[in-house]
Design an enzyme around this catalytic site. Structure first.
Site, PDB file in Angstrom:
ATOM      1  N   ASN A 161      -5.666 -12.654   7.159  1.00  0.00           N
ATOM      2  CA  ASN A 161      -5.687 -11.431   6.416  1.00  0.00           C
ATOM      3  C   ASN A 161      -5.299 -11.677   4.879  1.00  0.00           C
ATOM      4  O   ASN A 161      -4.062 -11.908   4.541  1.00  0.00           O
ATOM      5  CB  ASN A 161      -4.627 -10.574   7.094  1.00  0.00           C
ATOM      6  CG  ASN A 161      -4.165  -9.353   6.296  1.00  0.00           C
ATOM      7  OD1 ASN A 161      -5.059  -8.817   5.647  1.00  0.00           O
ATOM      8  ND2 ASN A 161      -3.308  -8.431   7.010  1.00  0.00           N
ATOM      9  N   TRP A 162      -6.205 -11.536   4.168  1.00  0.00           N
ATOM     10  CA  TRP A 162      -5.949 -11.661   2.659  1.00  0.00           C
ATOM     11  C   TRP A 162      -5.294 -10.511   1.877  1.00  0.00           C
ATOM     12  O   TRP A 162      -4.988 -10.818   0.788  1.00  0.00           O
ATOM     13  CB  TRP A 162      -7.126 -11.998   1.661  1.00  0.00           C
ATOM     14  CG  TRP A 162      -7.516 -13.624   2.249  1.00  0.00           C
ATOM     15  CD1 TRP A 162      -7.056 -14.506   2.778  1.00  0.00           C
ATOM     16  CD2 TRP A 162      -8.423 -14.311   1.036  1.00  0.00           C
ATOM     17  NE1 TRP A 162      -7.565 -15.612   2.759  1.00  0.00           N
ATOM     18  CE2 TRP A 162      -8.390 -15.704   1.652  1.00  0.00           C
ATOM     19  CE3 TRP A 162      -9.235 -14.010  -0.081  1.00  0.00           C
ATOM     20  CZ2 TRP A 162      -9.055 -16.552   1.025  1.00  0.00           C
ATOM     21  CZ3 TRP A 162      -9.834 -14.988  -0.593  1.00  0.00           C
ATOM     22  CH2 TRP A 162      -9.894 -16.290  -0.268  1.00  0.00           C
ATOM     23  N   LYS A 163      -5.087  -9.487   2.604  1.00  0.00           N
ATOM     24  CA  LYS A 163      -4.377  -8.220   2.196  1.00  0.00           C
ATOM     25  C   LYS A 163      -4.986  -8.036   0.724  1.00  0.00           C
ATOM     26  O   LYS A 163      -6.173  -8.164   0.477  1.00  0.00           O
ATOM     27  CB  LYS A 163      -2.850  -8.389   2.123  1.00  0.00           C
ATOM     28  CG  LYS A 163      -2.320  -9.023   3.483  1.00  0.00           C
ATOM     29  CD  LYS A 163      -1.034  -9.054   3.569  1.00  0.00           C
ATOM     30  CE  LYS A 163      -0.526  -9.229   4.814  1.00  0.00           C
ATOM     31  NZ  LYS A 163       0.808  -9.425   5.157  1.00  0.00           N
ATOM     32  N   HIS A 175      -2.350  -2.319  10.522  1.00  0.00           N
ATOM     33  CA  HIS A 175      -1.422  -2.956  10.063  1.00  0.00           C
ATOM     34  C   HIS A 175      -0.212  -2.408   9.873  1.00  0.00           C
ATOM     35  O   HIS A 175      -0.377  -1.230   9.195  1.00  0.00           O
ATOM     36  CB  HIS A 175      -2.054  -3.940   8.938  1.00  0.00           C
ATOM     37  CG  HIS A 175      -1.097  -5.126   8.512  1.00  0.00           C
ATOM     38  ND1 HIS A 175      -0.030  -4.939   7.894  1.00  0.00           N
ATOM     39  CD2 HIS A 175      -1.275  -6.463   8.876  1.00  0.00           C
ATOM     40  CE1 HIS A 175       0.474  -6.215   7.710  1.00  0.00           C
ATOM     41  NE2 HIS A 175      -0.507  -6.999   8.229  1.00  0.00           N
ATOM     42  N   GLU A 177       1.632  -2.568   7.237  1.00  0.00           N
ATOM     43  CA  GLU A 177       1.539  -2.344   5.864  1.00  0.00           C
ATOM     44  C   GLU A 177       0.810  -0.919   5.790  1.00  0.00           C
ATOM     45  O   GLU A 177       1.302  -0.086   4.695  1.00  0.00           O
ATOM     46  CB  GLU A 177       1.032  -3.363   4.857  1.00  0.00           C
ATOM     47  CG  GLU A 177       2.091  -4.557   5.029  1.00  0.00           C
ATOM     48  CD  GLU A 177       1.435  -5.922   4.620  1.00  0.00           C
ATOM     49  OE1 GLU A 177       0.194  -5.994   4.324  1.00  0.00           O
ATOM     50  OE2 GLU A 177       1.997  -6.967   4.953  1.00  0.00           O
ATOM     51  N   GLU A 204       2.779  -8.069  15.520  1.00  0.00           N
ATOM     52  CA  GLU A 204       3.579  -8.631  14.167  1.00  0.00           C
ATOM     53  C   GLU A 204       4.823  -8.098  13.906  1.00  0.00           C
ATOM     54  O   GLU A 204       4.760  -6.988  13.422  1.00  0.00           O
ATOM     55  CB  GLU A 204       2.360  -8.248  13.068  1.00  0.00           C
ATOM     56  CG  GLU A 204       1.006  -8.842  12.926  1.00  0.00           C
ATOM     57  CD  GLU A 204       0.539  -9.004  11.656  1.00  0.00           C
ATOM     58  OE1 GLU A 204       0.144 -10.086  11.371  1.00  0.00           O
ATOM     59  OE2 GLU A 204       0.242  -8.016  11.175  1.00  0.00           O
ATOM     60  N   GLY A 234       5.727 -12.177   5.704  1.00  0.00           N
ATOM     61  CA  GLY A 234       6.024 -12.397   4.519  1.00  0.00           C
ATOM     62  C   GLY A 234       7.276 -12.756   4.032  1.00  0.00           C
ATOM     63  O   GLY A 234       7.818 -12.831   3.136  1.00  0.00           O
ATOM     64  N   SER A 265       4.595 -14.685   9.126  1.00  0.00           N
ATOM     65  CA  SER A 265       5.299 -16.062   8.624  1.00  0.00           C
ATOM     66  C   SER A 265       4.724 -17.427   9.356  1.00  0.00           C
ATOM     67  O   SER A 265       5.608 -18.155   9.397  1.00  0.00           O
ATOM     68  CB  SER A 265       6.753 -16.082   8.494  1.00  0.00           C
ATOM     69  OG  SER A 265       7.144 -15.068   7.556  1.00  0.00           O
ATOM     70  N   GLY A 311      -1.019 -14.422   6.963  1.00  0.00           N
ATOM     71  CA  GLY A 311      -1.169 -13.554   5.795  1.00  0.00           C
ATOM     72  C   GLY A 311      -1.237 -14.970   4.756  1.00  0.00           C
ATOM     73  O   GLY A 311      -2.103 -15.359   4.392  1.00  0.00           O
ATOM     74  N   GLY A 312       0.145 -15.170   4.058  1.00  0.00           N
ATOM     75  CA  GLY A 312       0.140 -15.939   2.762  1.00  0.00           C
ATOM     76  C   GLY A 312      -0.365 -17.241   3.079  1.00  0.00           C
ATOM     77  O   GLY A 312      -1.200 -17.814   2.157  1.00  0.00           O
TER      78      GLY A 312
END
Ligand code: 13P
Length: 248
Positions: free
Chosen positions: A10-12, A93, A95, A163, A169, A208, A229-230
């Site tokens: 997920n590149w957000k 999600h 966010e 999640e 993150g 993470s 993500g990251g």
């Protein structure tokens, strides 16, 4: 569980055209690791270019409106995302639940819209740190799942991602026993919600996940993959996760 592992990046809100080369590199690693299913959800602006440049590699969206069309400035419909080349979408999600005040009923409607357009859905659920500290994590997550759950669900198109909000993150990951307990509870709830076929719905862990912890997380019962993500933003970071999934 005979499920193949499913690893989704997920590149957000990250990625310009210059980063299309990272998607190509990730797609090449995925092609060399046929034991796992792999996808990337770039920002919507890159979906078409990423899909066109990487045929056969699963490009997804990060959100989708529930309506087919209409007066919804700034939003994208399932048909638009599909035409651009997305074959599935992340939905609900945390966010978006926090930033855009998305509720469970909206997430359910989005999943049904995505399914109606023949796309897959990854529905996200997860508790906050306060909820976990209060001993409410399982109750919160299973209620979220039930209320977000689309009609007509089947493992062919539906995936769940657990999640924990406090693990996203932050570099913090729950204890393996807590992940195992939550994924087992989600599995039981899926059985109640859909009966037959529920064992085949893949439940991803997200928060993470990285090259150093992926193998351990993916070995936990009922962890059928990861939503990353990251550590999905470059082939150097994402590659080891894909390899861990393909060999687990
Ligand atoms: P991180 O892997 O950066 O913690 O993000 C997880 C996530 O939110 C994926 O959807």
């Amino acid at each position: 569980m005979a499920n193949r592992k499913y690893i989704v990046g997920n590149w957000k809100m990250n990625g310009l055209r210059a980063q299309l080369s990272d998607i190509a590199a990730i797609a090449a690693i995925a092609a060399n690791n046929e034991g796992a299913d792999v996808g990337i959800c770039p920002p919507a602006t890159l979906i078409a270019a990423a899909a066109e440049a990487n045929p056969g590699f699963a490009i997804g969206a990060q959100d989708c409106h529930f309506a087919e069309s209409g007066a919804h400035t700034g939003c994208l419909s399932a048909a638009m995302l599909k035409e651009a080349g997305a074959t599935y979408s992340i939905l609900g999600h945390s966010e978006r639940r926090a930033d855009q005040q998305e509720g469970d009923a909206e997430v359910k409607a989005k999943a049904e819209a995505v399914h109606a357009t023949d796309m897959g859905a990854i529905i996200c659920v997860g508790e906050t740190e306060e909820e976990r500290d209060a001993g409410q994590a399982i109750e919160i997550v299973t209620i979220q799942l039930a209320r977000s759950f689309p009609s007509g669900a089947s493992a062919d198109w539906l995936t769940i991602a657990y999640e924990p909000v406090w693990a996203i993150g932050t570099g913090r990951v729950p204890a393996a026993s807590d992940v195992e307990e939550m994924h087992a509870a989600i599995r039981v709830k899926l059985g109640e919600l859909m009966g037959q076929g529920s064992d085949d719905v893949r439940i991803l862990y997200g928060g993470s996940m990285n090259g150093g912890n992926a193998a351990e997380l993916l070995a936990i019962p009922n962890v059928d993959g990861g939503l990353v993500g990251g550590a999905s933003l470059t082939a150097a970071k994402f590659g080891p996760i894909i390899e861990a999934a393909a060999s687990s």
